[in-house]
Write an enzyme that holds these catalytic residues in place. Structure first.
Site, PDB file in Angstrom:
ATOM      1  N   ASP A 254       0.864  -1.189   0.000  1.00 14.19           N
ATOM      2  CA  ASP A 254       0.000   0.000   0.000  1.00 14.19           C
ATOM      3  C   ASP A 254       0.893   1.229   0.000  1.00 14.19           C
ATOM      4  OD1 ASP A 254      -3.237   0.286   0.637  1.00 14.19           O
ATOM      5  OD2 ASP A 254      -2.088   2.101   1.027  1.00 14.19           O
ATOM      6  N   CYS A 344     -13.784  -0.442  -8.587  1.00 11.81           N
ATOM      7  CA  CYS A 344     -14.908   0.227  -7.921  1.00 11.81           C
ATOM      8  C   CYS A 344     -15.205   1.536  -8.640  1.00 11.81           C
ATOM      9  CB  CYS A 344     -14.620   0.438  -6.442  1.00 11.81           C
ATOM     10  SG  CYS A 344     -13.138   1.368  -6.120  1.00 11.81           S
TER      11      CYS A 344
END
Ligand code: SAH
Length: 400
Positions: A254, A344
């Site tokens: 990340d 998304c």
């Protein structure tokens, strides 16, 4: 009551019960409605179409509360909230596929899909986190907060009205306690019998990506004896599940150090073998390239990036981004390995996403099959008249 008269022929979407009216469809706004106040939407020949909230600054100038000629008041919202809660109860949205409730965090109110445009409410154990996104939800916010407590029997609401879209509505950011009190912003939840600490104050969205709850459980089932790469791991939703499912190793990437710290904490919280997990703070695009150059390989790769295309206008650029990371992922997959890949982006529909993934496999020179389609859970229902609510698409692909 104040009203909005539409241009001739612009009532079509409302007749199909799509709740939005764009500024370009409007002929006139009459009797000076307050921001967020209630207006009647009338056709060009002055027929009643819907009762809506007014957003003076947004391109989405009005959002329908109801298509019936009924009063929008406390009892109206009470019914909507009650039926949203009932839906979650009836469908046992927090139950595992085996039937026993094993989670205490889920979405309680999902805006347009639950008939309350602008209002998101997520339940984290005994705490509700509320996000008000439109002038309409802001107008009724205090009353909605009271109703939420009455209907759930809970005492605490934390407000996370800090999404960028509020700016379009002329609203400022609001973050803080709305009702009750909290002893800590780091709040523990249970998801499919695993524990996660959620940062309610600074976590993404309302703190946790609740829309991926079921998919995280599926990944747990896929992870046994596999070397796993979790790209875009955030606070470890998939990483923790992969470890719990018996992964041999998990590499979690990340760009946020804060997210990675919470990811480590969540591994420890579940007494999982931290020695099997490695974190890298960095850019997935760059790291996948580096791994390709180093000829590294994995059995299970999860890619759950942030949205690259909020609307269709950014779809082309976003498509390049998705293709890039998925092409690299296919190259890093061992034969028989699985890619669990998500989008998304509201601007990329399921068909286009599948095409992008197919193009990525082709260019990577691998053959793959789709084993499963993933989407958001039943606590994020999609009203049939509001397909925009279905934003999460996932594919589970196996490399031959
Ligand atoms: N899978 C997670 C949610 C992922 S959200 C879960 O189930 O909880 C997307 C994450 O991608 C965020 O944590 C964000 O910090 C991270 N991110 C965004 N761009 C990135 C990049 N280029 N490289 C690595 N991480 C990135």
């Amino acid at each position: 009551m104040a009203n909005i008269v539409l241009k001739p022929g612009r009532e079509k979407s409302l007749l199909r019960r799509h709740p939005w009216i764009f500024s370009g469809a409007i002929h006139s706004v009459n009797d000076e409605p307050a921001p967020g106040g209630t207006v009647d939407l009338l056709s060009s020949d002055r027929q009643f179409l819907a009762r809506a909230s007014y957003s003076p600054t947004s391109q989405i100038r009005a959002r329908a509360w109801t298509f019936e000629d009924k009063q929008v008041d406390r009892e109206f919202f009470r019914k909507r909230i009650r039926s949203a809660i009932q839906l979650r109860d009836t469908w046992h949205v927090i139950a595992s596929p085996l039937g026993t409730p094993d989670s205490d965090a889920y979405r309680l109110i999902y805006a347009e899909s639950d008939g309350i445009p602008g209002l998101i409410v997520d339940r984290y154990g005994e705490v509700l986190v509320l996000q008000s996104l439109t002038a309409g939800s802001e107008f009724w916010k205090e009353m909605l907060a009271d109703l939420l407590l009455e209907e759930t029997g809970l005492a605490t609401i934390y407000e996370r009205s800090d999404a960028d879209v509020r700016e379009l509505e002329g609203l400022e950011t609001k973050v803080g306690i709305l009702r009750g009190n909290l002893s800590s912003f780091i709040f523990p939840i249970i998801e499919h019998n695993l524990k996660f600490n959620v940062n309610l104050q600074s976590g993404h969205k309302t703190g946790f990506y609740l829309d991926q709850r079921l998919n995280r459980l599926h990944v747990r089932e896929l992870a046994k004896d596999r070397d796993v790469l979790d790209g875009f791991c955030y606070t470890g939703g998939f990483t923790v599940n992969a470890l719990a499912g018996g992964a041999t190793s998990v590499l979690s990437i990340d760009s946020s150090a804060e997210a990675l710290a919470l990811c480590r904490e969540n591994i420890v919280l579940n007494n999982l073998d931290a020695a099997r997990q490695t974190s890298i703070e960095g850019d997935v695009f760059q790291l996948l390239r580096k791994f390709r150059d180093e000829a590294r390989s994995f059995d299970l790769i999860i890619l759950d990036p942030p949205k690259f295309a909020p609307t269709a206008a950014q779809a082309e650029r976003a498509a390049r981004g998705y293709k890039d990371i998925n092409l690299l992922a296919f190259k890093l997959l061992r034969p028989g390995g699985m890619l669990v890949t998500f989008s998304c982006s509201g601007g990329i529909d399921a068909g286009l996403f599948q095409k992008i993934i197919a193009g990525a496999a082709l260019d990577a020179g691998v053959e793959a099959q789709i084993l499963e389609h993933f989407s958001q859970g039943a606590d994020h229902p999609v009203a049939l008249n509001f397909p925009e609510a279905a934003y999460l698409k996932g594919l589970v692909c196996i490399r031959k």
